[in-house]
Write an enzyme that holds these catalytic residues in place. Structure first.
Site, PDB file in Angstrom:
ATOM      1  N   ARG A   1     -13.277 -37.718   1.038  1.00  0.00           N
ATOM      2  CA  ARG A   1     -13.073 -36.307   0.774  1.00  0.00           C
ATOM      3  C   ARG A   1     -11.975 -36.039  -0.257  1.00  0.00           C
ATOM      4  NH1 ARG A   1     -15.395 -36.871   5.619  1.00  0.00           N
ATOM      5  NH2 ARG A   1     -14.227 -38.792   5.447  1.00  0.00           N
ATOM      6  N   THR A   2     -10.803 -36.603  -0.040  1.00  0.00           N
ATOM      7  CA  THR A   2      -9.646 -36.253  -0.876  1.00  0.00           C
ATOM      8  C   THR A   2      -9.863 -36.728  -2.309  1.00  0.00           C
ATOM      9  OG1 THR A   2      -8.339 -36.598   1.126  1.00  0.00           O
ATOM     10  CG2 THR A   2      -7.126 -36.304  -0.925  1.00  0.00           C
TER      11      THR A   2
ATOM     12  N   LYS B   1      -2.833 -58.881  -8.183  1.00  0.00           N
ATOM     13  CA  LYS B   1      -2.224 -60.099  -8.761  1.00  0.00           C
ATOM     14  C   LYS B   1      -0.727 -60.134  -8.504  1.00  0.00           C
ATOM     15  CE  LYS B   1      -5.406 -59.890 -12.688  1.00  0.00           C
ATOM     16  NZ  LYS B   1      -5.405 -59.601 -14.134  1.00  0.00           N
TER      17      LYS B   1
ATOM     18  N   HIS C   1       0.100 -35.038   4.510  1.00  0.00           N
ATOM     19  CA  HIS C   1      -1.156 -34.913   3.750  1.00  0.00           C
ATOM     20  C   HIS C   1      -1.236 -33.433   3.351  1.00  0.00           C
ATOM     21  CE1 HIS C   1      -5.106 -35.406   2.300  1.00  0.00           C
ATOM     22  NE2 HIS C   1      -5.694 -35.991   3.332  1.00  0.00           N
TER      23      HIS C   1
HETATM   24  N1   CP Z   1      -9.353 -35.837   5.405  1.00  0.00           N
HETATM   25  C1   CP Z   1      -9.209 -36.900   4.589  1.00  0.00           C
HETATM   26  O1   CP Z   1      -8.127 -37.197   4.074  1.00  0.00           O
HETATM   27  O2   CP Z   1     -10.380 -37.572   4.342  1.00  0.00           O
HETATM   28  P1   CP Z   1     -10.511 -38.826   3.387  1.00  0.00           P
HETATM   29  O3   CP Z   1      -9.759 -39.966   4.022  1.00  0.00           O
HETATM   30  O4   CP Z   1     -12.000 -39.096   3.290  1.00  0.00           O
HETATM   31  O5   CP Z   1      -9.912 -38.471   2.057  1.00  0.00           O
END
Ligand code: CP
Length: 327
Positions: free
Chosen positions: A68-69, A96, A146
């Site tokens: 998603r992100t 590496k 987040h």
């Molecule tokens: N909600 C979220 O961060 O999803 P992803 O890990 O798919 O980005």
């Protein structure tokens, strides 16, 4: 879209978390995202691109998996006219032995206009912001924050509720390992929402209650859900746990999985959220994931509008400029 009338700007040159943002910053992001929501929802094909950030480059450096992100940052940047480069971690020189800082300095030497970073280390975006003079956008750092997830969650809640103030939001699951929970707690309590955290004792540390008097904890799902306006389910972050706390998905689901019958105790217009990826039969039943007041896919859609907004606000002319060593 008409041009902005006021010189709207964030107080920060980076997006490192929700904690450092003011209420004004968050309201500005949400107001800007609302302008983009209609463009995202419009079924016009091909999607018209804005040239607001035309000629600017965005580098996506994801050191942890993401669907998603990463994809929504890429779509958001493209819709604003940006060129996007994805660092393919498995094919990069990080394999590496190159250090994270040397990898980022190498990317910065190619003069991107911004870096979106996801990393398993809590605090990595802040560390990088101290060593670079390009805006850093935190796409999830360990168990810390987040921020774009909390912003898109707020936008989604406000699509269904008139205000965040006074809402009862139950956040249920692996709270201790959740950067989504942490960012949401900061955002929701800044706006006067009550947050009830719920999970099994090893996943529910006391520390979060210190964030705000508006935060409470319970180990009992029924107690968390009673009277809730919003039920936010979280993924069990098996990759961050030392050992398996539950013998099976079934056992976890029995005590902390959301089922339709639980919803009777919530408010009749309660919405169900989940940041994804969802695990049906572990955190929630399929019937709940697909029921009419589940807004999980609305959250995904709003991710594009929110990420357009933060790119717009951090990169448009007049935005505060970062300088190495300043953060
Ligand atoms: N909600 C979220 O961060 O999803 P992803 O890990 O798919 O980005």
């Amino acid at each position: 879209m008409p041009p902005r009338k006021t010189a709207a700007r964030l107080s920060q040159p980076h997006l490192l978390g929700i904690e450092p943002l003011s209420v004004d910053d968050i309201e500005l992001v949400l107001a800007t995202a609302r302008k983009y929501q209609t463009r995202v929802a419009a079924e016009i094909r091909p999607v018209p691109r804005l040239d607001l950030l035309k000629g600017k480059n965005l580098v996506l450096a994801f050191f942890e998996p993401s669907t998603r992100t990463r994809v929504s940052f890429e779509i958001a940047a493209q819709r604003l006219g940006m060129d996007v480069v994805n660092l393919a971690l498995e094919a990069s020189s990080a394999q590496k032995g190159e250090s994270l800082l040397d990898t980022i300095k190498t990317l910065v030497a190619m003069r991107p206009d911004a870096l979106v970073v996801r990393h398993r280390g809590s605090g990595v975006p802040r560390f990088l912001a101290r060593h670079t003079n390009v805006p850093i956008l935190n796409a999830g750092d360990g168990t810390h924050e987040h921020p774009t997830q909390a912003l898109l969650d707020a936008l989604t809640i406000l699509d269904h509720k008139p205000s965040l103030a006074g809402l009862r939001v139950a956040i249920i699951g692996d709270i201790g390992h959740s950067r989504v929970a942490r960012s949401n707690i900061h955002l929701l309590t800044k706006f006067g929402a009550h947050v009830v955290l719920c999970g099994p004792p090893p996943m529910l540390p006391k520390t979060f209650e210190c964030f705000s008097p508006l935060v409470e904890r319970t180990y009992r799902m029924e107690e968390a859900i009673a009277g809730a306006d919003v039920i936010m389910m979280l993924r069990v972050q098996l990759e961050r746990q030392r050992g398996h706390l539950f013998a099976s998905d079934n056992e976890y689901f029995r005590f902390y999985g959301l089922r339709l019958e639980h919803l009777q105790a919530a408010r009749p217009d309660a919405i169900v959220m989940h940041p994804g990826p969802i695990n049906r039969g572990r955190e929630l039943s399929s019937e709940v994931a697909d029921f009419p007041r589940s807004v999980i896919l609305n959250q995904v859609e709003n991710g594009i509008a929110v990420r357009m907004a933060v790119l717009d606000l951090l990169l448009a002319s007049g935005a505060p400029k970062p300088s190495a060593g300043a953060s």
